[in-house]
Design a protein around this motif. Structure first.
Motif, PDB file in Angstrom:
ATOM      1  N   GLY A   1       0.818  -1.200   0.000  1.00  0.00           N
ATOM      2  CA  GLY A   1       0.000   0.000   0.000  1.00  0.00           C
ATOM      3  C   GLY A   1       0.854   1.254   0.000  1.00  0.00           C
ATOM      4  N   CYS A   2       0.212   2.363  -0.172  1.00  0.00           N
ATOM      5  CA  CYS A   2       0.849   3.680  -0.174  1.00  0.00           C
ATOM      6  C   CYS A   2       1.586   3.896   1.149  1.00  0.00           C
ATOM      7  CB  CYS A   2      -0.224   4.749  -0.382  1.00  0.00           C
ATOM      8  SG  CYS A   2       0.394   6.447  -0.270  1.00  0.00           S
ATOM      9  N   ILE A   3       2.797   4.443   1.063  1.00  0.00           N
ATOM     10  CA  ILE A   3       3.579   4.663   2.286  1.00  0.00           C
ATOM     11  C   ILE A   3       2.983   5.750   3.163  1.00  0.00           C
ATOM     12  CG2 ILE A   3       5.732   3.835   1.286  1.00  0.00           C
ATOM     13  CD1 ILE A   3       6.583   6.815   1.048  1.00  0.00           C
ATOM     14  N   PHE A   4       2.114   6.576   2.607  1.00  0.00           N
ATOM     15  CA  PHE A   4       1.519   7.668   3.380  1.00  0.00           C
ATOM     16  C   PHE A   4       0.166   7.297   3.979  1.00  0.00           C
ATOM     17  CE2 PHE A   4       4.282   9.811   0.275  1.00  0.00           C
ATOM     18  CZ  PHE A   4       5.174  10.396   1.159  1.00  0.00           C
ATOM     19  N   CYS A   5      -0.726   6.711   3.156  1.00  0.00           N
ATOM     20  CA  CYS A   5      -2.090   6.463   3.645  1.00  0.00           C
ATOM     21  C   CYS A   5      -2.455   4.976   3.712  1.00  0.00           C
ATOM     22  CB  CYS A   5      -3.109   7.202   2.765  1.00  0.00           C
ATOM     23  SG  CYS A   5      -3.258   6.518   1.103  1.00  0.00           S
ATOM     24  N   GLY A   6      -1.628   4.108   3.125  1.00  0.00           N
ATOM     25  CA  GLY A   6      -1.894   2.680   3.171  1.00  0.00           C
ATOM     26  C   GLY A   6      -2.803   2.169   2.074  1.00  0.00           C
ATOM     27  N   SER A   7      -3.345   3.051   1.245  1.00  0.00           N
ATOM     28  CA  SER A   7      -4.254   2.645   0.175  1.00  0.00           C
ATOM     29  C   SER A   7      -3.531   1.752  -0.839  1.00  0.00           C
ATOM     30  CB  SER A   7      -4.808   3.881  -0.543  1.00  0.00           C
ATOM     31  OG  SER A   7      -5.544   3.505  -1.676  1.00  0.00           O
ATOM     32  N   ASP A   8      -4.270   0.793  -1.393  1.00  0.00           N
ATOM     33  CA  ASP A   8      -3.695  -0.059  -2.439  1.00  0.00           C
ATOM     34  C   ASP A   8      -4.334   0.242  -3.806  1.00  0.00           C
ATOM     35  OD1 ASP A   8      -6.192  -1.123  -2.049  1.00  0.00           O
ATOM     36  OD2 ASP A   8      -5.522  -3.170  -1.720  1.00  0.00           O
TER      37      ASP A   8
ATOM     38  N   GLY B   1      11.465   2.986  -5.287  1.00  0.00           N
ATOM     39  CA  GLY B   1      11.304   1.922  -4.309  1.00  0.00           C
ATOM     40  C   GLY B   1      10.178   2.127  -3.317  1.00  0.00           C
ATOM     41  N   ALA B   2       9.462   3.240  -3.422  1.00  0.00           N
ATOM     42  CA  ALA B   2       8.345   3.512  -2.517  1.00  0.00           C
ATOM     43  C   ALA B   2       7.028   3.440  -3.285  1.00  0.00           C
ATOM     44  CB  ALA B   2       8.496   4.890  -1.887  1.00  0.00           C
ATOM     45  N   ILE B   3       6.001   2.906  -2.640  1.00  0.00           N
ATOM     46  CA  ILE B   3       4.673   2.824  -3.244  1.00  0.00           C
ATOM     47  C   ILE B   3       3.885   4.066  -2.830  1.00  0.00           C
ATOM     48  CG2 ILE B   3       2.549   1.456  -3.374  1.00  0.00           C
ATOM     49  CD1 ILE B   3       4.975   0.004  -4.518  1.00  0.00           C
TER      50      ILE B   3
END
Length: 80
Positions: free
Chosen positions: A51-58, A66-68
């Protein structure tokens, strides 16, 4: 979720086999990571999606250095 009627026994190491038909329908392939979580009194096994590194959304995610990051957070970052 509709029950499939397939019953599998746990082996001595605590493993079960997810039937090929179910893996195919759910898009689960060899080498995919699976997430195992406890929800109330049930064990839920699902395909692991970063998931997103900020909000966790997929949803609507891309990989950047290297970051989602999801589309919504990417747009919010562009305003800074």
């Amino acid at each position: 979720m509709k029950a499939s009627g397939i019953v599998r026994k746990l082996d001595s190491l605590g493993r079960i086999v997810i039937p090929k038909e179910i893996r195919k329908v759910l898009g689960i392939y060899d080498g995919d990571s699976m997430e195992i979580i406890k929800v109330d009194n049930e064990v839920v096994v699902r395909k692991y999606i970063k998931g997103c590194i900020f909000c966790g959304s997929d949803k609507d995610v891309i990989e950047f250095n290297g970051a989602i990051i999801c589309d919504e957070c990417r747009k919010a970052l562009s305003q800074y």
